[in-house]
Design an enzyme around this catalytic site. Structure first.
Site, PDB file in Angstrom:
ATOM      1  CB  SER A   1      -0.882   0.104   1.321  1.00 54.95           C
ATOM      2  OG  SER A   1      -1.535   1.352   1.421  1.00 54.95           O
TER       3      SER A   1
ATOM      4  CE1 TYR B   1      -3.575  -2.064   5.568  1.00 56.39           C
ATOM      5  CE2 TYR B   1      -3.299   0.277   4.894  1.00 56.39           C
ATOM      6  CZ  TYR B   1      -3.369  -1.113   4.456  1.00 56.39           C
ATOM      7  OH  TYR B   1      -3.806  -1.471   3.246  1.00 56.39           O
TER       8      TYR B   1
END
Length: 246
Positions: free
Chosen positions: A131, A144
């Site tokens: 990501s 995250y």
């Protein structure tokens, strides 16, 4: 002989879209995820997809998958996800643990289990779905971001350690992607909060956009390695800079 691609997290979102796309590209796809009913439905629609119920947080489950496969040409480590938007100071340990175990250790288990088979093909491809959160951190994304930074580091280390082996190691780092479950999971089932993430954004990415990028990278010639592909919607300049229409 058809090449075999293994896609984790294939019961929805980017994983499902990738399984469909790689099958369309001529691969035999092993679609692996926890939800067997969704996998069975997917396999019933596409003959070149084989379902496999898999939990990447379980070594026994991963070993069972690896033992069932004679050949693996492509591994797409897609299983993962985000939970919560609390600050680091207020973050929940169990959320961080779950994100790390799924995103990082899940990818590690899969990579270790299937690496010998990838190398044995003479032209293996390992894809890590990370990501932009693995490149730049943002408030509320501590757990995250930490997990995705760890995945990015794993990719870079693998590439150094395995240089000279018949293996391409690719990182796909998406920005804002609107899927049915990512934000819903992050907000623990709060559909209203999940919807607001994409509210007013003209043309957020969808799962098929990322699947298209993955398919392109794995079908390059053997000598071409796409080290890292960052893919964002046009409306997103950075994590904190998103154009929204009134």
């Amino acid at each position: 002989m058809k090449k075999t691609a293994v896609v984790t997290g294939a019961s929805s979102g980017i994983g499902e879209a990738t399984a469909r796309r790689l099958a369309a590209e001529g691969f035999h796809v092993v679609a692996a995820a926890r939800r067997g009913d969704r996998l069975e439905k997917l396999a019933s629609e596409i003959s070149d997809i084989t379902p496999f119920v898999l939990d990447v947080t379980s070594q026994e489950s991963v070993d069972s998958l690896a033992g069932s496969l004679e050949r693996v040409d492509v591994l797409v480590n897609n299983a993962g996800g985000a939970i919560g938007l609390e600050s680091v100071a207020e973050g929940r340990i169990d959320d961080w643990q779950r994100m790390y175990d799924t995103n990082v250790l899940g990818s590690l288990r899969m990579t270790q289990a299937l690496l010998p088979k990838l190398v044995a093909t003479g032209d293996g491809v390992l894809v890590m779905l990370t990501s932009v959160a693995g490149l730049v951190s943002y408030e509320g994304g501590g757990g995250y971001c930490a997990a995705k930074h760890a995945q990015t580091s794993m990719v870079e280390t693998l590439r150094l350690e395995l240089v000279g082996q018949p293996l391409r190691i690719i990182e796909i780092a998406p920005g804002m992607v609107q899927t049915e479950e990512f934000s819903l999971t992050r907000f623990r089932g709060d559909s209203e909060r999940a919807h607001k993430v994409y509210e007013g954004v003209p043309g957020p990415l969808v799962a098929d956009d990322v699947a298209d990028a993955i398919a392109w990278t794995v079908t390059r010639p053997w000598h071409v390695n796409i080290d890292r592909l960052v893919i964002r919607p046009r409306a997103q300049a950075a994590q904190h800079k998103v154009h929204r229409e009134n």
